[in-house]
Design a protein around this motif. Structure first.
Motif, PDB file in Angstrom:
ATOM      1  N   UNK A 123       0.827  -1.208   0.000  1.00  0.00           N
ATOM      2  CA  UNK A 123       0.000   0.000   0.000  1.00  0.00           C
ATOM      3  C   UNK A 123       0.860   1.256   0.000  1.00  0.00           C
ATOM      4  N   UNK A 124       1.961   1.239   0.721  1.00  0.00           N
ATOM      5  CA  UNK A 124       2.819   2.415   0.789  1.00  0.00           C
ATOM      6  C   UNK A 124       3.442   2.726  -0.567  1.00  0.00           C
ATOM      7  N   UNK A 125       4.019   1.720  -1.228  1.00  0.00           N
ATOM      8  CA  UNK A 125       4.593   1.930  -2.559  1.00  0.00           C
ATOM      9  C   UNK A 125       3.512   2.412  -3.530  1.00  0.00           C
ATOM     10  N   UNK A 126       2.328   1.801  -3.461  1.00  0.00           N
ATOM     11  CA  UNK A 126       1.251   2.136  -4.399  1.00  0.00           C
ATOM     12  C   UNK A 126       0.759   3.557  -4.190  1.00  0.00           C
ATOM     13  N   UNK A 127       0.460   3.907  -2.949  1.00  0.00           N
ATOM     14  CA  UNK A 127      -0.069   5.247  -2.682  1.00  0.00           C
ATOM     15  C   UNK A 127       0.988   6.304  -2.976  1.00  0.00           C
ATOM     16  N   UNK A 128       2.224   6.066  -2.577  1.00  0.00           N
ATOM     17  CA  UNK A 128       3.254   7.073  -2.794  1.00  0.00           C
ATOM     18  C   UNK A 128       3.470   7.340  -4.284  1.00  0.00           C
ATOM     19  N   UNK A 129       3.629   6.266  -5.058  1.00  0.00           N
ATOM     20  CA  UNK A 129       3.928   6.466  -6.478  1.00  0.00           C
ATOM     21  C   UNK A 129       2.762   7.094  -7.226  1.00  0.00           C
ATOM     22  N   UNK A 277      14.039   3.727  -2.127  1.00  0.00           N
ATOM     23  CA  UNK A 277      15.027   4.703  -1.687  1.00  0.00           C
ATOM     24  C   UNK A 277      14.366   6.033  -1.356  1.00  0.00           C
ATOM     25  N   UNK A 278      13.408   6.433  -2.176  1.00  0.00           N
ATOM     26  CA  UNK A 278      12.699   7.686  -1.907  1.00  0.00           C
ATOM     27  C   UNK A 278      11.872   7.581  -0.625  1.00  0.00           C
ATOM     28  N   UNK A 279      11.208   6.442  -0.436  1.00  0.00           N
ATOM     29  CA  UNK A 279      10.439   6.236   0.788  1.00  0.00           C
ATOM     30  C   UNK A 279      11.348   6.240   2.016  1.00  0.00           C
ATOM     31  N   UNK A 280      12.522   5.638   1.885  1.00  0.00           N
ATOM     32  CA  UNK A 280      13.462   5.597   3.002  1.00  0.00           C
ATOM     33  C   UNK A 280      13.857   6.998   3.437  1.00  0.00           C
ATOM     34  N   UNK A 281      13.933   7.917   2.474  1.00  0.00           N
ATOM     35  CA  UNK A 281      14.352   9.278   2.786  1.00  0.00           C
ATOM     36  C   UNK A 281      13.204  10.173   3.243  1.00  0.00           C
ATOM     37  N   UNK A 282      12.000   9.950   2.697  1.00  0.00           N
ATOM     38  CA  UNK A 282      10.911  10.901   2.923  1.00  0.00           C
ATOM     39  C   UNK A 282       9.831  10.413   3.879  1.00  0.00           C
ATOM     40  N   UNK A 283       9.588   9.120   3.901  1.00  0.00           N
ATOM     41  CA  UNK A 283       8.477   8.582   4.687  1.00  0.00           C
ATOM     42  C   UNK A 283       8.951   7.741   5.869  1.00  0.00           C
ATOM     43  N   UNK A 284      10.003   6.951   5.663  1.00  0.00           N
ATOM     44  CA  UNK A 284      10.410   6.002   6.700  1.00  0.00           C
ATOM     45  C   UNK A 284      10.822   6.689   8.008  1.00  0.00           C
ATOM     46  N   UNK A 285      11.399   7.902   7.981  1.00  0.00           N
ATOM     47  CA  UNK A 285      11.647   8.593   9.250  1.00  0.00           C
ATOM     48  C   UNK A 285      10.368   8.825  10.057  1.00  0.00           C
ATOM     49  N   UNK A 286       9.247   9.023   9.376  1.00  0.00           N
ATOM     50  CA  UNK A 286       7.969   9.201  10.069  1.00  0.00           C
ATOM     51  C   UNK A 286       7.502   7.884  10.703  1.00  0.00           C
TER      52      UNK A 286
END
Length: 329
Positions: A123-129, A277-286
């Motif tokens: 869901x995270x990959x799908x919603x983000x992209x 990689x983008x999620x690791x930088x922008x979302x994963x800290x949250x």
């Protein structure tokens, strides 16, 4: 290892535990001892024989897992043995072990249960992209999301709130609408008792939504475009009511609307790794801060995958359904 790998298409009854060889991680892959696996609608379609795995992917069901890395393939230096990760897969998740591209793995931060981690990648990959990359949703914009209490819907609500979006969702009952509001939606429309297009226009003062995230398709498309704002972006990610639709192209042109869509499973490892990689930088800290968590409806043991599929097909779930595979959770 034990796995769910149906040899014939059919109903939930075809989901039986079988013995399969433990996969060997290839170049750039890791082997994960699976603790939990997420259940998604593409799994239902694959079980029915309507969504075969892409070339090279395992026939074992399952598009996301969480667990412990127990072996490394060649050229893997970003992940260590014993590390807990969650991963997006092209298949193979309903099993005690699964091979995953290292680039599609994300570390499980302290405080995140493995059952929660397993419910996030798809869901995270799908919603983000789709919401942020294809639709370019930006802070302050209004987004209409169909299926507000689904796994995709609840993730869209959670991410949308964190990134300053105004969220309108549709649901199939008043109870689900109430739950969507509790999760964080700004407005929830019961599509069985109200015209969602008219309600969306009313809630936006006649302007319409800036972005629509649609998993319904079919006859929803022209209605969606009717309540999409000028310069609005419509993103299709599934076609539950059919893949064909008739729209007014002249109106689309006059309102300068963008109609797009995507699928994720068949995309390349390179693409998915870039997203990770983008999620690791922008979302994963949250996630590490505890500000983003999936909504978990229920957890089933792997041997009762049939029950999990029956539950998701009933449409009564709110959030994600997860299979418990291993002991560490």
């Amino acid at each position: 290892m034990k796995a769910i790998d149906p040899t014939e298409a059919g109903g939930p009854e075809v989901l039986r535990l079988v013995e399969r060889p433990v996969p060997r991680p290839g170049r750039g892959e890791v082997l994960i001892e699976v603790a939990a696996a997420g259940v998604n609608r593409p799994d239902i379609l694959q079980r029915r024989g309507l969504y075969p795995p892409p070339p090279g992917a395992p026939s074992i069901l399952g598009l996301e897992v969480a667990g412990t890395v127990v072996a490394l393939g060649a050229n893997v230096d970003s992940i260590g043995l014993g590390q807990q990760v969650c991963a997006l897969l092209a298949g193979g998740g309903y099993a005690e072990y699964a091979a995953a591209p290292a680039g599609q793995c994300l570390p499980v931060p302290e405080g995140l249960l493995l059952t929660e981690a397993a419910a996030m990648p798809e869901t995270l990959f799908t919603v983000w992209t789709n919401l942020f990359e294809r639709a370019f949703a930006t802070e302050g914009e209004t987004v209409l999301v169909h299926g507000g209490t689904s796994g995709i819907g609840t993730m869209a609500i959670a991410l949308g709130r964190l990134f300053g979006l105004h969220l309108i969702v549709t649901c199939g009952s008043d109870d689900k609408c109430r739950r969507a509001l509790e999760i964080g939606a700004d407005h929830a429309i019961n599509y069985r008792t109200a015209d969602f297009a008219e309600e969306a226009k009313r809630l936006t003062g006649g302007r319409g939504a800036d972005v629509i995230l649609d998993m319904v398709g079919g006859d929803y498309l022209p209605r969606n475009l009717d309540c999409l704002a000028e310069e609005g972006r419509h993103v299709s990610i599934a076609v539950q009511r059919g893949a064909a639709a008739e729209i007014n192209l002249a109106r689309l042109m006059m309102r300068r609307q963008i109609l797009t869509g995507s699928t994720l499973r068949a995309r390349s490892v390179e693409f998915k790794s870039l997203v990770a990689d983008e999620l690791a930088r922008t979302v994963w800290p949250l996630v590490a801060e505890g500000r983003l968590r999936p909504v978990i409806d229920s957890v089933y043991p792997l041997q009762n995958s049939a029950g999990a599929h029956k539950h998701i097909e009933s449409g009564e779930h709110i959030g994600k359904i997860v299979l418990l595979v291993g002991e560490n959770r």
